[in-house]
Design an enzyme around this catalytic site. Structure first.
Site, PDB file in Angstrom:
ATOM      1  N   THR A  61       0.796  -1.226   0.000  1.00 34.16           N
ATOM      2  CA  THR A  61       0.000   0.000   0.000  1.00 34.16           C
ATOM      3  C   THR A  61       0.831   1.280   0.000  1.00 34.16           C
ATOM      4  O   THR A  61       0.268   2.364   0.129  1.00 34.16           O
ATOM      5  CB  THR A  61      -0.946   0.021   1.222  1.00 34.16           C
ATOM      6  N   TYR A  62       2.147   1.183  -0.144  1.00 31.13           N
ATOM      7  CA  TYR A  62       2.947   2.410  -0.215  1.00 31.13           C
ATOM      8  C   TYR A  62       2.478   3.246  -1.409  1.00 31.13           C
ATOM      9  O   TYR A  62       2.343   2.738  -2.529  1.00 31.13           O
ATOM     10  CB  TYR A  62       4.429   2.087  -0.383  1.00 31.13           C
ATOM     11  N   THR A  63       2.281   4.531  -1.180  1.00 28.74           N
ATOM     12  CA  THR A  63       1.809   5.484  -2.183  1.00 28.74           C
ATOM     13  C   THR A  63       0.668   4.902  -3.021  1.00 28.74           C
ATOM     14  O   THR A  63       0.661   5.000  -4.251  1.00 28.74           O
ATOM     15  CB  THR A  63       2.960   5.992  -3.086  1.00 28.74           C
ATOM     16  N   GLN A  64      -0.283   4.293  -2.312  1.00 28.51           N
ATOM     17  CA  GLN A  64      -1.503   3.757  -2.930  1.00 28.51           C
ATOM     18  C   GLN A  64      -1.207   2.725  -4.025  1.00 28.51           C
ATOM     19  O   GLN A  64      -1.971   2.590  -4.970  1.00 28.51           O
ATOM     20  CB  GLN A  64      -2.333   4.897  -3.531  1.00 28.51           C
ATOM     21  N   GLY A  65      -0.092   2.027  -3.921  1.00 34.26           N
ATOM     22  CA  GLY A  65       0.273   1.024  -4.914  1.00 34.26           C
ATOM     23  C   GLY A  65       1.234   1.527  -5.968  1.00 34.26           C
ATOM     24  O   GLY A  65       1.817   0.727  -6.713  1.00 34.26           O
TER      25      GLY A  65
END
Length: 354
Positions: A61-65
């Site tokens: 999920t870092y930076t919304q993928g």
């Protein structure tokens, strides 16, 4: 002794070789309001790999993928020579209780999503990202082992979990012949040393390589903040910047700024930058395998890599240790006392096991 990114280290009790500094890809993408655009992120990746770096850290999920997607694109032509680490457990779809957590459904769905986003058919290192206090450890370990047996994951690891739980999991994995944990990711820096109480000694004993994140304490150790940032007006700000994030986390305090002052003094003595000193201190700990650096620009990354060349004098190390020292607490302080040493060993000279 000076290091380079291709002075590889073994990760825990595995045979996997990783660079002494890992590249954090949480800065790949600007979906969180800060970070690096695609072209800038590509420069970070290229600079790190061209210097011999092979260990890159991200999460589902870092930076919304965007982090996984960009990393997968950059790594496509040299996938076999890189060690890509990602994580699961953080909520992927708000409102869906099974899209996060440590359980088997979350684990398998998250890995499939990460494989698609990374554009690869296997993950080198998979971490459980955050302990959820609900999923049975056997469910987690068996699920991880199934993924290893399927070839979708090569090694498994864990982050942000109490030491007693990690050691329990490692013991169960050993007894049942499941894939062991090979790495432990924790927050660790001159500002956050509580991992020295139990987590780091436990990791050394149980065969996990320690991979510290936030080794510069969100930038506090770089000297970018001052006492003015602690004023009521600034402290009340919630503008989405890294400064407000650090204030919300409690990272930006008078104590921590005092530690940063000592880091700056040592950096001046050495002719180095504060960031290089902060990273080098973490890197020299024998219990640490590879800190994660989270640069947003090539200039920042260049500066961070300079930590590999830093050598401290004994006096400089003593200044840093004294400024950042913490009490180890019970039972550690008691067991280290002269009284306890006398009643357990008397005048015998017994060298501690290392």
């Amino acid at each position: 002794m000076s290091l380079t990114l291709d002075t590889y280290r073994l990760l825990g009790r595995s045979g996997l070789r990783v660079s002494p500094l890992a590249l954090g890809a949480a800065t790949f993408g600007t979906d969180w309001g800060w970070g690096a655009e695609q072209d800038e992120a590509r420069k970070l990746f290229d600079l790190y790999v061209e210097r011999g770096g092979n260990f890159i850290d991200t999460a589902n999920t870092y930076t919304q993928g965007s982090s996984e997607r960009l990393l997968g694109e950059f790594a496509r032509d040299q996938r076999e020579s890189l060690v890509l680490a990602t994580k699961y457990t953080t909520l992927r779809r708000p409102g869906d209780p099974n899209s996060g957590g440590g359980h088997r459904k979350s684990l398998f769905a998250s890995v499939e999503a990460s494989l698609r986003q990374l554009g690869t058919d296997y993950i080198d290192l998979l971490y459980l990202h955050v302990w959820d206090f609900t999923t049975p450890v056997e469910e987690i370990l068996r699920g991880m082992d199934d993924l290893v047996r399927q070839g979708k994951v090569l090694y498994v690891a864990i982050c942000n979990t109490p030491a007693w739980q990690v050691s329990r999991m490692q013991t169960i994995a050993d007894l049942r012949g499941w894939s062991p944990l090979v790495a432990l990711q924790i927050e660790y820096s001159l500002i956050e040393r509580t991992g020295e109480r139990d987590l780091i000694p436990m990791a050394r004993e149980m065969g996990l390589g320690v991979v510290p994140y936030s080794p510069l304490a969100g930038g506090v150790l770089t000297g970018k903040y001052s006492r003015a940032d602690l004023t009521a007006t600034n402290a009340a700000s919630d503008d989405g910047t890294r400064k407000s994030f650090n204030l919300a986390l409690g990272t930006l305090t008078e104590r921590n700024l005092a530690i940063a002052d000592v880091v700056k003094e040592v950096a001046t003595d050495l002719g180095r930058t504060p960031a290089q000193v902060g990273l080098a201190w973490t890197l020299r700990n024998p219990g640490v395998t590879t800190p994660i650096i989270g640069a947003r620009t090539p200039a920042q990354l260049e500066d961070n890599l300079g930590a590999l060349e830093v050598d401290f004098t004994a006096a400089q190390l003593a200044r840093l240790d004294e400024a950042s020292a913490i009490g180890l607490g019970f039972p550690h302080d008691m067991l280290a006392s002269d009284h306890i040493r006398n009643v357990t060993a008397g005048d015998l000279k017994i060298e501690a096991r290392r």
